[in-house]
Design a protein around this motif. Structure first.
Motif, PDB file in Angstrom:
ATOM      1  N   GLN A   8    -113.783 -17.089  22.699  1.00 42.04           N
ATOM      2  CA  GLN A   8    -114.977 -16.889  23.519  1.00 42.04           C
ATOM      3  C   GLN A   8    -114.580 -17.013  24.983  1.00 42.04           C
ATOM      4  OE1 GLN A   8    -117.886 -15.962  22.248  1.00 42.04           O
ATOM      5  NE2 GLN A   8    -117.137 -16.110  20.142  1.00 42.04           N
ATOM      6  N   LEU A   9    -114.446 -15.876  25.657  1.00 39.69           N
ATOM      7  CA  LEU A   9    -114.027 -15.884  27.050  1.00 39.69           C
ATOM      8  C   LEU A   9    -115.238 -15.917  27.969  1.00 39.69           C
ATOM      9  CD1 LEU A   9    -111.114 -13.275  27.012  1.00 39.69           C
ATOM     10  CD2 LEU A   9    -111.032 -15.733  26.599  1.00 39.69           C
ATOM     11  N   ILE A 182    -103.504 -12.168  38.154  1.00 43.37           N
ATOM     12  CA  ILE A 182    -103.781 -12.467  36.753  1.00 43.37           C
ATOM     13  C   ILE A 182    -102.493 -12.309  35.958  1.00 43.37           C
ATOM     14  CG2 ILE A 182    -105.202 -11.879  34.744  1.00 43.37           C
ATOM     15  CD1 ILE A 182    -107.061 -10.383  36.824  1.00 43.37           C
ATOM     16  N   PHE A 183    -102.029 -13.399  35.378  1.00 42.20           N
ATOM     17  CA  PHE A 183    -100.834 -13.360  34.527  1.00 42.20           C
ATOM     18  C   PHE A 183    -101.259 -13.268  33.064  1.00 42.20           C
ATOM     19  CE2 PHE A 183     -99.305 -15.641  38.308  1.00 42.20           C
ATOM     20  CZ  PHE A 183     -98.146 -14.941  38.580  1.00 42.20           C
ATOM     21  N   TYR A 220    -104.553 -16.810  37.849  1.00 39.27           N
ATOM     22  CA  TYR A 220    -105.257 -16.934  36.581  1.00 39.27           C
ATOM     23  C   TYR A 220    -104.387 -16.524  35.395  1.00 39.27           C
ATOM     24  CZ  TYR A 220    -109.572 -17.159  39.388  1.00 39.27           C
ATOM     25  OH  TYR A 220    -110.547 -17.522  40.285  1.00 39.27           O
ATOM     26  N   TYR A 221    -104.868 -16.887  34.208  1.00 40.86           N
ATOM     27  CA  TYR A 221    -104.220 -16.478  32.963  1.00 40.86           C
ATOM     28  C   TYR A 221    -105.232 -15.763  32.079  1.00 40.86           C
ATOM     29  CZ  TYR A 221    -102.050 -16.645  28.353  1.00 40.86           C
ATOM     30  OH  TYR A 221    -101.543 -16.299  27.121  1.00 40.86           O
ATOM     31  N   PHE A 222    -104.839 -14.600  31.551  1.00 39.84           N
ATOM     32  CA  PHE A 222    -105.666 -13.890  30.579  1.00 39.84           C
ATOM     33  C   PHE A 222    -104.965 -13.915  29.218  1.00 39.84           C
ATOM     34  CE2 PHE A 222    -106.728 -10.000  28.221  1.00 39.84           C
ATOM     35  CZ  PHE A 222    -108.083 -10.237  28.038  1.00 39.84           C
ATOM     36  N   LYS A 258    -112.776  -7.005  29.852  1.00 35.41           N
ATOM     37  CA  LYS A 258    -114.016  -6.650  30.551  1.00 35.41           C
ATOM     38  C   LYS A 258    -114.951  -7.851  30.659  1.00 35.41           C
ATOM     39  CE  LYS A 258    -116.278  -3.032  29.283  1.00 35.41           C
ATOM     40  NZ  LYS A 258    -116.845  -2.001  28.359  1.00 35.41           N
ATOM     41  N   LYS A 259    -115.102  -8.599  29.570  1.00 37.19           N
ATOM     42  CA  LYS A 259    -115.988  -9.761  29.563  1.00 37.19           C
ATOM     43  C   LYS A 259    -115.568 -10.773  30.617  1.00 37.19           C
ATOM     44  CE  LYS A 259    -117.321  -9.601  24.665  1.00 37.19           C
ATOM     45  NZ  LYS A 259    -117.215 -10.293  23.365  1.00 37.19           N
ATOM     46  N   ALA A 260    -114.269 -10.953  30.753  1.00 35.03           N
ATOM     47  CA  ALA A 260    -113.765 -11.963  31.681  1.00 35.03           C
ATOM     48  C   ALA A 260    -113.684 -11.467  33.114  1.00 35.03           C
ATOM     49  CB  ALA A 260    -112.384 -12.446  31.220  1.00 35.03           C
TER      50      ALA A 260
END
Length: 314
Positions: A8-9, A182-183, A220-222, A258-260
Motif C-alpha cells: 500500500q503506497l 528517486i532511487f 526517495y526510494y520507490f 502513479k499512485k505514489a
C-alpha cells in the motif's frame, strides 16, 4: 481470505505533473517507466548512453555530463568492425569513429542541460556486480564482448555503492538544488551471476539506497523490486525467460508508481491523453466515411484542448 501481500503506497511529496521535467538513468526497468511517461506525453528523457546496470557507470555518466567532458579517440576503441566506448551501451556504438564521438559528446551536452533543469530524476540500479578492465583499472559500463580474460569481476560493497550514490546526489544537487531524486532497484534478476550472487547483489544495492535516502533532501526510494517479488511473486507475471517482468507486471508497477508519484489532477489529464493516443492508433474500415471524418474532428478538438491547457503535443 486474502491470498496476496499487497503493498500500500502513499502519495509522495513533490509529485510529477505536466510541468515536470523527468530524467531517467539505469537498467532496462528505467526504459519501461520512461516509455510509459513518454506515452502519456510527459517531458522525459532516458539513458543518454543507453542502459547502464551498475552505480559506478551511472555515476561516471553524471559526473562527465556535469563537467561537460569531451570524448576523444583515447576514450573509444574498435572491435568487430564497430567503434565502442566502455562508458556506454553497445546501442550507442557506431561503424564510424567520428559518428560515435559526435553522438557521445552531443549526449553529454544534452544531459548536462537536462540535469540542470530536471524536476525529477529516477535512477534504477540493476546489479552490484561490475567488470574492471585490467588494462586501465577502470570499472566499465559495458564490456562490448571484449574477451572476459581482460576483466576482473567484482562485487561492489555496500560502502562503495553508498559512496557512489552519495556522489551522484551531491553532483546533481550542485547544479540543481531543488531536484527530486528517486532511487529504485530493478526487479530483473541477473541469474547469469548465479542465484545466490544475484541475491547478494540486490541486497547490497537495497542497503546502500536506504543509507542515503532522505526526504528532507528530496532523496526517495520507490519499491519496484518489492512490488515484483513480494506483491506479484508469481511466474505468470514474468516473460518467457522467467527473469524479466511481463507486460502485465510492468503495467502493475507503473500503476503503483502513479499512485505514489503522480498527483490526482494530473492522472485525470492522463486519461484524456490516453483517449487521444488510442484514437491516433485507431485504424478505420473506411477512412473517407462521414463517421470517421467526425471522429477525426473530435480527436483534433481534444488535441487542441490538451495543447491549450497543458502544452501537450502529439
Amino acid at each position: 481470505m486474502n491470498f496476496r501481500t499487497n503493498l500500500q503506497l502513499k502519495p509522495e511529496r513533490n509529485q510529477i505533473d505536466y510541468d515536470s521535467k523527468i530524467l531517467l538513468f539505469g537498467s532496462c526497468f528505467s526504459e519501461n517507466i520512461s516509455k510509459k511517461l513518454a506515452y502519456f506525453k510527459f517531458n522525459t528523457g532516458s539513458n543518454p548512453f543507453g542502459i547502464l546496470f551498475n552505480p559506478i557507470a551511472i555515476e561516471r555518466l553524471i559526473t562527465n555530463a556535469i563537467n561537460l567532458k569531451e570524448y576523444t579517440e583515447s576514450d573509444i576503441f574498435q572491435l568487430n568492425e564497430r567503434w565502442h566506448c566502455f562508458d556506454a551501451h553497445s546501442d550507442i556504438s557506431a561503424i564510424e569513429k567520428n559518428e560515435l564521438l559526435l553522438n557521445l559528446n552531443n549526449e553529454i551536452s544534452t544531459t548536462h542541460k537536462q540535469l540542470s533543469e530536471a524536476s525529477h530524476i529516477v535512477i534504477t540500479l540493476g546489479t552490484a556486480w561490475v567488470y574492471r578492465f585490467i588494462e586501465n583499472d577502470t570499472i566499465v559500463g559495458n564490456c562490448h564482448k571484449v574477451p572476459q580474460k581482460k576483466f576482473l569481476k567484482e562485487l561492489l560493497s555496500t560502502q562503495e555503492i553508498t559512496a557512489s550514490l552519495d556522489n551522484i546526489s551531491t553532483l546533481i544537487k550542485s547544479i540543481n538544488s531543488n531536484v527530486t531524486i528517486i532511487f529504485t532497484v530493478s526487479p530483473v534478476r541477473h541469474l547469469s551471476d548465479g542465484f545466490v550472487e544475484n541475491a547478494q547483489s540486490k541486497a547490497h544495492l537495497l542497503t546502500a539506497i536506504h543509507e542515503i535516502t532522505d526526504i528532507k533532501n528530496q532523496l526517495y526510494y520507490f519499491p519496484s523490486f518489492e512490488i515484483m517479488l513480494d506483491d506479484l511473486r508469481d511466474y505468470r507475471f514474468y516473460a518467457k525467460d522467467m527473469i524479466h517482468p511481463n507486460e502485465i507486471a510492468v503495467d502493475y508497477i507503473w500503476e503503483q508508481f502513479k499512485k505514489a508519484w503522480i498527483n490526482e489532477n494530473t492522472a485525470l489529464v492522463m486519461k484524456d491523453v490516453e483517449t487521444v493516443q488510442k484514437g491516433l492508433a485507431h485504424k478505420p474500415f473506411n477512412p473517407a466515411s462521414k463517421q470517421h471524418q467526425q471522429f477525426l474532428n473530435n480527436l483534433k478538438l481534444k488535441k487542441n484542448k490538451l495543447f491549450e491547457h497543458y502544452q501537450i503535443q502529439f
